[in-house]
Write a protein that holds these residues in place. Structure first.
Motif, PDB file in Angstrom:
ATOM      1  N   ALA A   1       0.868  -1.239   0.118  1.00  0.00           N
ATOM      2  CA  ALA A   1      -0.028   0.026  -0.006  1.00  0.00           C
ATOM      3  C   ALA A   1       0.821   1.257   0.039  1.00  0.00           C
ATOM      4  N   THR A   2       0.608   2.203  -0.948  1.00  0.00           N
ATOM      5  CA  THR A   2       1.395   3.404  -0.928  1.00  0.00           C
ATOM      6  C   THR A   2       0.795   4.245   0.380  1.00  0.00           C
ATOM      7  N   ARG A   3       1.463   5.411   0.513  1.00  0.00           N
ATOM      8  CA  ARG A   3       0.810   6.441   1.448  1.00  0.00           C
ATOM      9  C   ARG A   3      -0.554   6.800   1.459  1.00  0.00           C
ATOM     10  N   TRP A   4      -0.932   7.320   0.131  1.00  0.00           N
ATOM     11  CA  TRP A   4      -2.200   7.637   0.013  1.00  0.00           C
ATOM     12  C   TRP A   4      -3.135   6.380   0.173  1.00  0.00           C
ATOM     13  N   MET A   5      -2.823   5.372  -0.141  1.00  0.00           N
ATOM     14  CA  MET A   5      -3.754   4.067   0.059  1.00  0.00           C
ATOM     15  C   MET A   5      -3.981   4.023   1.553  1.00  0.00           C
ATOM     16  N   ALA A   6      -2.767   4.194   2.259  1.00  0.00           N
ATOM     17  CA  ALA A   6      -2.967   3.908   3.638  1.00  0.00           C
ATOM     18  C   ALA A   6      -4.039   4.843   4.297  1.00  0.00           C
ATOM     19  N   GLU A   7      -4.022   6.313   3.718  1.00  0.00           N
ATOM     20  CA  GLU A   7      -4.764   7.365   4.117  1.00  0.00           C
ATOM     21  C   GLU A   7      -6.396   6.878   3.890  1.00  0.00           C
ATOM     22  N   LEU A   8      -6.415   6.208   2.579  1.00  0.00           N
ATOM     23  CA  LEU A   8      -7.636   5.735   2.417  1.00  0.00           C
ATOM     24  C   LEU A   8      -8.379   4.822   3.511  1.00  0.00           C
ATOM     25  N   GLY A   9      -7.480   3.883   3.777  1.00  0.00           N
ATOM     26  CA  GLY A   9      -7.701   2.562   4.417  1.00  0.00           C
ATOM     27  C   GLY A   9      -8.002   3.255   5.846  1.00  0.00           C
TER      28      GLY A   9
END
Length: 339
Positions: A257-265
């Motif tokens: 997961a990228t940083r922005w994907m972590a933000e969404l999660g």
């Protein structure tokens, strides 16, 4: 012994309640919503009849505080600060007013007080406190501020006859439903247990049985006071941490997961990415120096043990029944003072 656990209805409180009760101790939990036997009402802020339970007790283990698993809004950060500082001050006032104060007060704190770093581990003597490190979101400083005020509230309490220990705890890993191990295992089994933002950030953790054993150790060691790190001696990068968890669950692949994907999660889980992205490289310097021996010092073996327990013994899963787990470490049955 009589042991009072303010805020003891959460995951960590359930772990301790099971172990202490199974060991034959008289355990009483202070909670805003008492529902079971051995639970007493308190508001976590002001003196009340609950203070009578602390007077004459042997040990107080204060775990009270709003969960950090939330979005770090201004309102939630204030609630985290207020619930920790006010409950700690209230416990200190009760101990100070007691005719027979407890001999030890273990106060929950957090390993998040240390700086985000990769270069060296943080122990109690040489570790760097966070809040001013460069290259991290400014709001991460709020977590450190909360932790320092939390510990300061215990330090300021006038309890000369009660030894005080601040438990700078890493994430406590247990097979119980709803805990951090449960959430990480769920993500792993969905195939999402890969590295986050590269996975170089360190993860500090402690196996639930070692957490209980460390509490036992600190209760008995009259020479230990002040901050003590409760973390396994081998923190590891998040990518290696999740690789070991995938191996324990026999899941071959974990999507990164990228940083922005972590933000969404994190948004979907109503949590915050600081819990995923901050590098918590914390080691238990004082425990090791005092001779404490971890049963589960390395994560791959600890993860395998937790998965076995999760799969094999339903009594170890779920906090509702608070049933003791077979083989749970038992605190020493010291006689109650004055008995």
């Amino acid at each position: 012994m009589k042991i009072v656990i303010p805020g003891g209805t959460g995951q960590v409180g359930t772990i301790l309640d099971r172990a202490l009760t199974a060991a034959g101790h008289e355990v009483l939990v202070l909670t805003r919503r008492p529902e079971r036997e051995r639970e007493v009402a308190w508001d976590g802020e002001t003196p009340g009849r609950w203070a009578e339970e602390i007077d004459g007790s042997d040990v107080v283990i204060n775990l009270a505080g709003r969960s950090v698993s939330c979005r770090y809004t201004e309102a939630n950060l204030k609630a985290m600060m207020d619930s920790r500082v006010r409950s700690t001050s209230a416990v200190g006032e009760a101990i100070a007013a007691a005719t027979r104060p407890p001999r030890v007060w273990l106060q929950m704190s957090t390993a998040t007080v240390y700086a985000h770093r990769f270069d060296a581990p943080n122990d109690e003597r040489t570790g760097l406190l966070g809040g001013t490190e460069p290259g991290v979101p400014d709001y991460w400083a709020h977590s450190v501020e909360i932790a320092t005020h939390w510990e300061r509230a215990q330090e300021l309490a006038a309890t000369p006859h009660t030894r005080k220990v601040a438990l700078r705890s890493a994430m406590v890993m247990s097979p119980d439903r709803g805990g951090v191990f449960d959430v990480l295992s769920w993500l792993t089994r969905l195939g999402l247990g890969g590295p986050v933002a590269g996975g170089a950030q360190y993860v500090s953790w402690i196996h639930d049985r070692d957490f209980v054993r460390a509490v036992d150790f600190l209760v008995d060691r009259d020479d230990l006071h002040g901050p003590v790190n409760l973390a396994a001696p081998a923190p590891l990068p998040q990518r290696a941490f999740m690789r070991a968890l995938r191996s324990a669950w026999n899941v071959p692949v974990g999507l990164p997961a990228t940083r922005w994907m972590a933000e969404l999660g994190a948004f979907a889980l109503r949590s915050d990415t600081e819990l995923l992205l901050k590098s918590r490289r914390v080691v238990p310097g004082r425990l090791l120096d005092a001779g404490f021996a971890f049963e589960h010092p390395a994560w791959p073996e600890a993860a395998a043990d937790l998965v076995r327990r999760r799969r094999g013994d339903s009594r170890s899963v779920g906090s509702a029944g608070r049933a003791p787990h077979p083989g749970r470490p038992a605190l020493s049955r010291s006689p109650r003072r004055g008995a």
